[in-house]
Design an enzyme around this catalytic site. Sequence first.
Site, PDB file in Angstrom:
ATOM      1  CG  ASP A 154      -2.108   0.470   0.855  1.00  0.00           C
ATOM      2  OD1 ASP A 154      -2.189   1.568   0.077  1.00  0.00           O
ATOM      3  OD2 ASP A 154      -2.605   1.723   2.285  1.00  0.00           O
ATOM      4  CG  ASN A 202      -6.953  -2.802  -6.388  1.00  0.00           C
ATOM      5  OD1 ASN A 202      -6.419  -3.415  -5.867  1.00  0.00           O
ATOM      6  ND2 ASN A 202      -7.008  -1.605  -5.230  1.00  0.00           N
TER       7      ASN A 202
END
Length: 252
Positions: A30, A78
Amino acid sequence: MKLLFKRKSGGSAGQVDLDRLPRHIAIILDGNGRWAQRRGLPRTAGHKAGAETFRTIATYCRDIGLEYLTVYAFSTENWKRSRDEVSTIMALLKKYLLEAIETMERDNVRLRFMGDLAPLDQELRDLIAQCNAISERLTGCLCSICINYGGRAEIVHAAARFAEDCRIGLMRPEELTEAGFEAYLYSAGIPSPELLIRPGGEQRLSNFLLWQCAYAEFYFTPVLWPDFTKEELHRAIAAYQHRDRRFGGVKK
Ligand code: FPP
């Protein structure tokens, strides 16, 4: 006791005992987007840098003798990102797999892919099949890459497979145990991670390895994934080695 790294600031908290490594580390990749934005670059540049960091850290994990590494590369959510961003991530995955096909035998690194792979494009699925075939011949560090992965979806998928085995008479509901259920997960045969690392400053699991992280130790750091280094990995492992893991029991 083989000590690997001592923080300049001193103290035992920065030392890694190589004889007490976790067997399995899971990492949520991340912070790529913010890394790029802070440099005035497009988000895709952050993913490119993140893929390089992944290469460095995965190689290093193998070098120190880690048995299992699992990374969250692309979640079921995503797909909501721009087409450009999604296609860049997919292109980076393809590039990595093409390289891996050339090197994994030499490096004795196995690859495994967790998630619903059906919606991925044919080229990526062909590369995954090639990596799986090579991995079958190998015995070394097992690196699992989660693509189109969601923890809840994994559990539902496992439950459906178990239900189907009951329907065809292979299993009976009353026979189900936790260990038996694990055999239906994407991670079948892989021990649960002892250490979950999340760079990027957020302190949540984001639907990653929900079942498998039941007893994982969590390590959160504000360092963005493209800036994550071997030293940061040492810090995470050292922190883990200082945790008191009781699994619901009491200290003897
Ligand atoms: C999260 O950062 C990262 C991703 C959604 C993609 C990770 C994918 C790669 C590094 C590409 C290749 C992977 C491998 C394993 C070769 P973010 O974009 O959500 O960061 P932000 O929170 O700063 O926006």
